[in-house]
Design a protein around this motif. Structure first.
Motif, short mmCIF file in Angstrom:
data_model
loop_
_atom_site.label_atom_id
_atom_site.label_comp_id
_atom_site.label_asym_id
_atom_site.label_seq_id
_atom_site.Cartn_x
_atom_site.Cartn_y
_atom_site.Cartn_z
N THR A 90 0.83 -1.21 0.00
CA THR A 90 0.00 0.00 0.00
C THR A 90 0.86 1.26 0.00
O THR A 90 0.56 2.24 -0.69
CB THR A 90 -0.95 0.01 1.21
OG1 THR A 90 -1.71 -1.20 1.23
CG2 THR A 90 -1.90 1.19 1.15
N GLY A 91 1.95 1.25 0.76
CA GLY A 91 2.85 2.39 0.78
C GLY A 91 3.47 2.64 -0.58
O GLY A 91 3.62 3.79 -1.01
N CYS A 92 3.82 1.57 -1.28
CA CYS A 92 4.36 1.70 -2.64
C CYS A 92 3.32 2.29 -3.58
O CYS A 92 3.62 3.17 -4.40
CB CYS A 92 4.82 0.34 -3.16
SG CYS A 92 6.38 -0.23 -2.46
N ALA A 93 2.09 1.80 -3.47
CA ALA A 93 1.01 2.31 -4.32
C ALA A 93 0.82 3.81 -4.10
O ALA A 93 0.64 4.57 -5.05
CB ALA A 93 -0.28 1.55 -4.06
N LYS A 94 0.88 4.24 -2.84
CA LYS A 94 0.73 5.67 -2.53
C LYS A 94 1.85 6.49 -3.14
O LYS A 94 1.66 7.65 -3.53
CB LYS A 94 0.72 5.88 -1.01
CG LYS A 94 -0.59 5.51 -0.34
CD LYS A 94 -0.59 6.00 1.10
CE LYS A 94 -1.99 5.83 1.71
NZ LYS A 94 -2.08 6.45 3.05
N ALA A 95 3.04 5.89 -3.22
CA ALA A 95 4.20 6.60 -3.75
C ALA A 95 4.33 6.48 -5.26
O ALA A 95 5.24 7.06 -5.85
CB ALA A 95 5.47 6.07 -3.08
N ASN A 141 -5.09 -4.22 -2.96
CA ASN A 141 -4.68 -3.08 -3.76
C ASN A 141 -5.03 -3.26 -5.23
O ASN A 141 -4.39 -2.68 -6.11
CB ASN A 141 -3.18 -2.82 -3.59
CG ASN A 141 -2.85 -2.05 -2.32
OD1 ASN A 141 -2.85 -0.83 -2.31
ND2 ASN A 141 -2.59 -2.79 -1.23
N THR A 199 2.53 1.87 6.61
CA THR A 199 2.24 2.39 5.27
C THR A 199 2.84 3.78 5.06
O THR A 199 3.47 4.05 4.02
CB THR A 199 0.72 2.45 5.03
OG1 THR A 199 0.19 1.12 5.11
CG2 THR A 199 0.40 3.03 3.67
N GLU A 200 2.64 4.68 6.02
CA GLU A 200 3.14 6.05 5.87
C GLU A 200 4.67 6.07 5.88
O GLU A 200 5.28 6.92 5.23
CB GLU A 200 2.58 6.95 6.97
CG GLU A 200 1.07 7.16 6.87
CD GLU A 200 0.64 7.65 5.50
OE1 GLU A 200 1.31 8.54 4.94
OE2 GLU A 200 -0.36 7.12 4.97
N ALA A 243 5.71 5.04 2.32
CA ALA A 243 5.42 6.14 1.40
C ALA A 243 6.41 7.29 1.60
O ALA A 243 6.90 7.89 0.63
CB ALA A 243 3.99 6.63 1.59
N GLU A 286 9.05 8.88 -1.03
CA GLU A 286 8.98 10.32 -1.30
C GLU A 286 10.36 10.95 -1.16
O GLU A 286 10.79 11.76 -1.99
CB GLU A 286 8.00 10.97 -0.31
CG GLU A 286 7.88 12.47 -0.43
CD GLU A 286 7.06 13.08 0.71
OE1 GLU A 286 7.36 14.22 1.12
OE2 GLU A 286 6.12 12.41 1.19
#
Length: 338
Positions: A108-113, A138, A303-304, A307, A311
């Motif tokens: 999920t963190g990768c998807a956000k990034a 996801n 997750t954060e 991400a 970032e």
């Protein structure tokens, strides 16, 4: 990132020191754990090989706002970076977070990034189950890596992975020597070309792509292309399976020389910063996989944390591209290297 690393250091105590410089020196021989096998020479070689390259600084150009985006293996990515497949939180990272939370944080963190998370495999079943679940949650955006199991287990896991909706499958054939799996009575083995071709043909019949991770020589890169693999990962499994291998950045140029244009070439091993990503791309890789730093980010910030790491990495890559005169990923070549 400092807060994330401090939290990870607390959570991973006894398994990973979250050193200021993650170079494999403090954790040599700690397998299980996050270290390199034996003397840790292969882990350290990955870092030393990358450190051996210097960058040419150029400022007389108009590449003030570089484009880090790329299309890779059917994905539109914010940068040519994937999270490497890593599992086994309980025996490699201290168990401070659950396998389910870890896999979910990475994917999920990768998807956000805007990048792609790969998931691991192993013993116990919760490792692959957590990864498959995270990919399914996801919408299939993630790459399940399955180890080179002997017998029916491989086919069973391929079918389960297919149910996640993923469009790319991976096999970390470099896991063939993992001591931990053999000790658990679940041996993995190298795969001859004929067997690999059958596996790849099956994946292709599902209209999906196949990545073979663990290629360290030009002849095997060419062989991977011949049996139909869509991509390879130049990798020594983070130095965790065979002591005294060269670093991946040492072998990458020759692999590129023999396999460029025949297959997508990815690489992992010792990549920590955006400058490291730039070096690998300049050496001819189409993209990179990053392992331990993502694990630290996931344990320290879920997750954060993941991400935030990506970032930070993207900002570093963009800055390094500005300072070397690269307006986009396609313009990165050996002229970047001193």
């Amino acid at each position: 990132m400092k807060e994330i690393k401090d939290k990870a250091r607390e959570m991973m105590k006894g398994f990973c020191r979250v050193c200021k410089v993650c170079d494999g020196r403090a954790c040599a021989g700690e397998v299980p754990g996050m270290g390199g096998l034996g003397t840790g020479a292969s882990f350290k070689a990955n870092l030393e090989a990358l450190e051996g390259y210097r960058l040419n600084m150029r400022l007389l150009h108009d590449a003030a706002e570089p484009d880090t985006s790329v299309s890779l293996l059917g994905y539109d990515l914010s940068m040519p970076v994937l999270a490497a497949p890593i599992g086994g939180v309980s025996f490699n990272m201290g168990g401070g977070v659950s396998e389910e939370d870890y896999a979910g944080a990475v994917v999920t963190g990768c998807a956000k990034a805007g990048v792609i998370g790969c998931t691991g495999d192993g013993v116990p079943p919760v490792i692959h189950e957590s990864g498959f679940s995270a990919i399914a949650e996801n919408g299939g955006r993630g790459i399940p890596f399955i180890k080179p199991w002997e017998g029916a287990e491989l086919d069973e896991k391929l079918e389960k992975a297919r149910a996640t909706g993923c469009t790319v499958f991976g096999m970390d054939v470099d896991a063939a020597g993992l001591i931990t799996l053999r000790q658990m009575g679940r041996p993995v083995a190298p795969k001859p070309a004929a067997e690999l071709k059958k596996i790849i043909d099956k994946v292709h019949s599902w209209d999906a792509k196949f990545i073979l991770k663990g290629v360290m020589t030009p002849d095997e890169a060419e062989l991977a292309a011949e049996v139909g693999a869509d991509a390879i990962v130049v990798s020594n499994h983070g130095g965790r399976v065979l002591d005294h291998t060269p670093g991946t950045a040492e072998v990458l140029p020759e692999v590129v020389e023999h396999a460029h244009g025949k297959i997508v070439i990815l690489v992992d091993g010792g990549i920590r910063t955006g400058a490291d990503v730039l070096k690998m791309l300049a050496l001819g890789a189409n993209g990179v996989l990053i392992g331990r730093p993502v694990s630290v980010a996931a344990v320290g910030g879920l997750t954060e944390g993941v991400a935030k790491y990506f970032e930070t990495l993207r900002a570093q890559l963009s800055g390094a591209m500005v300072l070397t005169g690269c307006k986009d990923i396609a313009s990165i070549d050996t002229n970047v290297l001193f």
